[in-house]
Motif scaffolding. Sequence first.
Motif, PDB file in Angstrom:
ATOM      1  N   LEU A  33       0.828  -1.194   0.000  1.00 45.51           N
ATOM      2  CA  LEU A  33       0.000   0.000   0.000  1.00 45.51           C
ATOM      3  C   LEU A  33       0.872   1.257   0.000  1.00 45.51           C
ATOM      4  N   LEU A  34       0.777   2.050  -1.069  1.00 45.25           N
ATOM      5  CA  LEU A  34       1.523   3.305  -1.193  1.00 45.25           C
ATOM      6  C   LEU A  34       0.547   4.482  -1.225  1.00 45.25           C
ATOM      7  N   VAL A  35       1.045   5.645  -0.821  1.00 48.30           N
ATOM      8  CA  VAL A  35       0.215   6.850  -0.822  1.00 48.30           C
ATOM      9  C   VAL A  35       0.893   7.941  -1.641  1.00 48.30           C
ATOM     10  N   HIS A  36       0.058   8.762  -2.271  1.00 43.64           N
ATOM     11  CA  HIS A  36       0.550   9.937  -3.000  1.00 43.64           C
ATOM     12  C   HIS A  36       0.173  11.179  -2.217  1.00 43.64           C
ATOM     13  N   ARG A  37       1.186  12.018  -1.931  1.00 39.63           N
ATOM     14  CA  ARG A  37       0.957  13.249  -1.181  1.00 39.63           C
ATOM     15  C   ARG A  37       1.049  14.439  -2.136  1.00 39.63           C
ATOM     16  N   ASP A  41       4.068  15.976  -4.056  1.00 40.85           N
ATOM     17  CA  ASP A  41       3.983  15.226  -5.306  1.00 40.85           C
ATOM     18  C   ASP A  41       4.923  14.013  -5.262  1.00 40.85           C
ATOM     19  N   ASP A  42       4.779  13.213  -4.214  1.00 41.17           N
ATOM     20  CA  ASP A  42       5.634  12.039  -4.056  1.00 41.17           C
ATOM     21  C   ASP A  42       4.798  10.795  -3.763  1.00 41.17           C
ATOM     22  N   TRP A  43       5.423   9.635  -3.926  1.00 39.93           N
ATOM     23  CA  TRP A  43       4.844   8.347  -3.542  1.00 39.93           C
ATOM     24  C   TRP A  43       5.704   7.779  -2.418  1.00 39.93           C
ATOM     25  N   VAL A 108     -11.000   7.524   0.796  1.00 38.94           N
ATOM     26  CA  VAL A 108     -11.567   8.853   0.566  1.00 38.94           C
ATOM     27  C   VAL A 108     -10.410   9.850   0.558  1.00 38.94           C
ATOM     28  N   PRO A 109     -10.166  10.553  -0.560  1.00 34.85           N
ATOM     29  CA  PRO A 109      -9.069  11.533  -0.591  1.00 34.85           C
ATOM     30  C   PRO A 109      -9.183  12.521   0.556  1.00 34.85           C
ATOM     31  N   VAL A 113      -3.358  13.077   1.629  1.00 40.53           N
ATOM     32  CA  VAL A 113      -3.202  12.028   0.619  1.00 40.53           C
ATOM     33  C   VAL A 113      -4.357  12.095  -0.364  1.00 40.53           C
ATOM     34  N   ASP A 114      -4.032  12.196  -1.652  1.00 39.15           N
ATOM     35  CA  ASP A 114      -5.101  12.269  -2.649  1.00 39.15           C
ATOM     36  C   ASP A 114      -5.267  10.983  -3.447  1.00 39.15           C
ATOM     37  N   GLU A 115      -4.363  10.021  -3.248  1.00 36.74           N
ATOM     38  CA  GLU A 115      -4.471   8.756  -3.976  1.00 36.74           C
ATOM     39  C   GLU A 115      -3.707   7.669  -3.224  1.00 36.74           C
TER      40      GLU A 115
END
Length: 303
Positions: A33-37, A41-43, A108-109, A113-115
Motif C-alpha cells: 500500500l503506497l500513498v501519493h501526497r 507530489d511524491d509516492w 476517501v481523498p 493524501v489524494d491517492e
Amino acid sequence: MSRERPLTAAGAVTWRRATPRPDDTSRRPVELLLVHRPRYDDWTFPKGKPDPGEDLVTTAVREVAEETGQRIRLGHPLPDTQYRVAGGPKRVSYWAARVVGRTETPFVPNREVDEVRWVRPGHARKLLSYDHDHDLLEAFLDLRDDKAHRTRTLVVLRHGKARARESWSGEDALRPLTLVGERRAEALVPILQAYGVRRVVTSPAERCAATVEPFARSIGAFLRLDDRLTEDTRRSDVRRCVDAVLDAKPPAVVCGHRPTLPWVFETLGVEAPDLAPGEGVVLHHRRGKVLASEPLGRPASPR
C-alpha cells in the motif's frame, strides 16, 4: 554545541496477498500500500508524527488509518529510516502490517493524501520517490522471502506496580495495583490494540488480571485466568501454558509475575529480560520459533 534530537514519526509497510500471475517469479506474491501526497507530489509509505504523549506503535496504526482509511495490525518490525528534513534529522519507525477485517475500507481523498495504490513490489520500486523508502522496501522483501512477514504475535507482560506486600494485610493473590499501576494498565490499551491482540491470558492474581482487564474490556474479550501462571507455579506448568498459547492463531498477551516470567521466555527460546512493573516484550514468531522481538511500546521521546 548540543546534539540535535531527531524528529520522530511512525508508519507501516502494509501488505496483502496478490493473485498469482503466470509471470510471477515469487511463490508468495504480495501487493503493498503506497500513498501519493499532493503537497510534495511524491509516492511513499503511509506515516506521520505522533500526537502529544502518543506511543509510536499507536502512531503507526493511526496514521495509516487517517491517510488510507485502512485499519491495520502491526507485525514484524522493520528498520528505522533516518534522513534530514527542514526541521532537522528525522527518524521513522516502521512495521510490516496487515489490514484488519474481511473487507477493506474504501479510500476517501483527504488533505494529506489524494491517492492510494496497492502495487506489486516491482511497481513500488518505480513509484517510490525516496532512497530510504527503497531501502525499506528491500528490507520488507527480505522478510517476505523468508516468510517472516507472516509472523504471529505474542506479548509477554509483567503486571503493573502493585501494593507492597508489607503494606497489604489480605491474601497476596488479592493484592491490588497502585494508582501508577492502574494508569499503566490504561496506557497499555492502545499499544496492545496496535498489534491486533485478541487473546488475553493471565495469572489469576488480582494485580495481573487488573493489568490486562482494561484492554480486554476495550476489545470485548474474556480474561483467560490460568493457574499455571501463578507466582508459585512450576516450570512444567508454565511450559504447557505457553505451548497452548503458541498453538492458538490469534495474537495474544500473557501477563505474569517476575519470578516465573523467565520460564515463559525459556519456553520461547529467548533470553529473559529484566522487566519493570508494567513492561513487556513483543515476540514475533512463526511455527513456534521466535524471529524477532521488541520492547512493548516505543515512546516518541526518551523517558
